[in-house]
Design a protein around this motif. Structure first.
Motif, PDB file in Angstrom:
ATOM      1  N   LEU A 144       0.862  -1.174   0.000  1.00 48.35           N
ATOM      2  CA  LEU A 144       0.000   0.000   0.000  1.00 48.35           C
ATOM      3  C   LEU A 144       0.905   1.234   0.000  1.00 48.35           C
ATOM      4  CD1 LEU A 144      -3.066   0.131   0.031  1.00 48.35           C
ATOM      5  CD2 LEU A 144      -2.940   0.555   2.495  1.00 48.35           C
ATOM      6  N   ALA A 166       0.489   4.228   0.947  1.00 46.64           N
ATOM      7  CA  ALA A 166       0.475   4.994   2.201  1.00 46.64           C
ATOM      8  C   ALA A 166       1.391   4.381   3.246  1.00 46.64           C
ATOM      9  CB  ALA A 166      -0.957   5.076   2.746  1.00 46.64           C
ATOM     10  N   ALA A 167       1.539   3.056   3.189  1.00 47.42           N
ATOM     11  CA  ALA A 167       2.365   2.368   4.183  1.00 47.42           C
ATOM     12  C   ALA A 167       3.850   2.511   3.877  1.00 47.42           C
ATOM     13  CB  ALA A 167       1.973   0.890   4.246  1.00 47.42           C
ATOM     14  N   CYS A 168       4.192   3.075   2.716  1.00 44.21           N
ATOM     15  CA  CYS A 168       5.603   3.224   2.320  1.00 44.21           C
ATOM     16  C   CYS A 168       6.174   4.573   2.716  1.00 44.21           C
ATOM     17  CB  CYS A 168       5.753   3.025   0.812  1.00 44.21           C
ATOM     18  SG  CYS A 168       5.269   1.371   0.274  1.00 44.21           S
ATOM     19  N   ASP A 169       5.402   5.382   3.435  1.00 39.72           N
ATOM     20  CA  ASP A 169       5.849   6.718   3.829  1.00 39.72           C
ATOM     21  C   ASP A 169       7.228   6.648   4.483  1.00 39.72           C
ATOM     22  OD1 ASP A 169       5.794   9.424   4.381  1.00 39.72           O
ATOM     23  OD2 ASP A 169       4.701   9.155   6.267  1.00 39.72           O
TER      24      ASP A 169
END
Lengths: 329, 156
Positions: free
Chosen positions: B68, B70-73
């Protein structure tokens, strides 16, 4: 393809995650390798994903004879941990046989244990499946049963559990620490799972909002020298097991004093072979003892139309795994 | 998260710091291709099976279709666009050319990134390369040449 839109939250700590995870429609997101697949296939519809991947639950610690693996440890970090490789090779082997290099870098221990079945009838929209759509019937039982369970199935569901790690951890008598809105509890690993019965849509005994925090393995040091994970599959790599066996022995004075056996690919959960374990105790690790144990391992198997071959395959896999760990030359 | 559900991310992409917004439901693959124009990242199966979408995250190979965005921020991501140049190919890119390790080329960016990560794991023989590359499918069947290219760079 892909399911309905969801919102995303990344709580800063465990308490925040437990609070957000308990909300209706919420699901925890860790490595995402199964959840995102399920969402894309339209098999998971959550209003909110609560990203727990950065919570401080990823440690791998060995102390006082106990291995503690945080549920958010990535599979590759566990399998390549020098002390896990040396002291718990069964765990390292089972993970090395899991998925692909990319997936092992993403997937977490807790997520691996909680992956949903790979039964094609479950994974394919439009097929009858009581696990996906209660009351729609079991397409597998009435159709292609090659991958179906030999043990623990019901008329409502014949799906198997696909985790290799769960089989190894079951053989090692692992326990889980579960966190939830009501606090912490500890359970034996197989008790995470439930048999399908008439409610196959419920895979586990986790209550809404609960999450796995850690896996503990104790008193396994004596098994490290004689342990193996044997995975029989249709392709040499990146494939789920048709049948798998985790085996470990401890010998003293030429006799078996401790035996651990569990099988994968044959039941809705990692399947302990307790009768076969008991039959080995006190015996010399020889062909006769192994054959008797393997005979007990398949006792009670209930094959369907296409998976009868798995009974013989499991019997032979148990023998081969025991030969591997029992060699005394 | 902003009012319209978009999530602000800070990434290091091919060595450059980048701030970008993403919908909550976007995968890293979709963010890289559709938003950031990095079309060297390929969408094959989009279900984690084929490996065409392989990128490096913090130096480790992952399937961007299952990540995802968003989870790679905060993550450091390398795509094929960050590997070598026409004038200065990565050794594995040069080896792929020498060994004719591709036909249509669609899987090649993922093969190269996966191979680079595998080389860092120092495979000890050809069997270890074949096992280590099982997460990358090649519909044209260039496997023997892919293994040979990686083996050459590994010094095997």
């Amino acid at each position: 393809m892909s399911g309905p839109a969801f919102s995303y939250a990344r709580p800063a700590d465990v308490a925040g995650a437990l609070a957000q995870g308990a909300r209706p429609g919420a699901a925890f997101l860790a490595g995402g390798t199964d959840l995102i697949q399920l969402w894309k296939a339209g098999l998971a519809a959550h209003a909110e994903l609560v990203d727990i991947s950065r919570l401080p639950l990823a440690g791998i610690d060995l102390a006082d004879g106990e291995l503690a693996i945080g549920a958010l440890a990535r599979l590759s970090d566990v399998a390549l941990h020098p002390r896990v490789m040396a002291e718990h090779p069964l765990i390292a082997q089972a993970i090395a046989a899991t998925a692909s290099g990319q997936v092992r870098n993403m997937a977490t221990v807790g997520g691996n244990l909680l992956q949903r079945t790979r039964c094609a009838y479950f994974r394919t929209q439009g097929m009858a499946c009581n696990k996906r759509e209660p009351g729609s019937g079991c397409g597998a039982a009435a159709g292609e049963t090659r991958q179906a369970a030999l043990f623990g199935a019901s008329a409502a569901c014949v799906a198997t559990h696909a985790s290799d790690l769960a089989v190894a951890l079951t053989a090692l008598r692992a326990e889980l620490t579960i966190l939830g809105p009501d606090g912490e509890r500890r359970i034996a690993l197989p008790d995470l799972y439930r048999l399908p019965g008439q409610t196959p849509q419920i895979d586990t005994t986790l209550a809404p909002g609960e999450l796995i925090a850690a896996v503990q393995v104790r008193r396994a040091a004596g098994l490290a020298a004689r342990s193996t994970y044997l995975k029989v599959r249709d392709r040499a790599s990146f494939e789920f097991a048709v049948v798998s066996v985790a085996a470990a022995l401890r010998l003293e004075d030429g006799a078996v004093v401790e035996a651990r056996l569990a099988a994968g690919g044959v039941a809705p959960l990692p399947w302990r072979l307790a009768g076969a374990e008991a039959a080995l105790i006190g015996r010399a690790p020889d062909a006769r003892a192994f054959a008797e144990a393997a005979g007990l391992a398949v006792e009670g198997a209930q094959p369907l139309a296409d998976n009868g071959f798995k009974v013989e395959l499991l019997r032979r896999a148990v023998i081969r795994a025991l030969e591997t760990v029992g060699a005394t030359a | 998260m902003s009012d319209d559900g978009r999530i602000a991310l800070s990434l290091t992409l091919n060595g450059r710091a980048l701030d970008v917004e993403t919908p909550a439901c976007a995968t890293l693959l979709d963010l890289l291709r559709d938003r950031l124009g990095l079309t060297g990242v390929k969408k094959g199966c989009d279900m984690g099976a084929c490996g065409a979408c392989t990128v490096l995250m913090g130096g480790r190979r992952i399937k961007s279709c299952l990540a995802l965005a968003a989870a790679c921020d905060g993550g450091a991501i390398t795509t094929i666009e960050g590997i070598g140049t026409l004038d200065d190919l990565h050794p594995l890119q040069a080896a792929f050319i020498r060994h004719d390790a591709l036909q249509c080329g669609y899987c090649t960016p993922g093969q190269i990134l996966s191979g680079i990560a595998l080389l860092a794991e120092t495979p000890k023989d050809l069997a270890a390369i074949r096992e280590g590359m099982s997460g990358n499918l090649c519909r044209c069947g260039a496997y023997p040449n892919i293994v040979a290219a990686i083996a050459e760079v590994a010094g095997l």
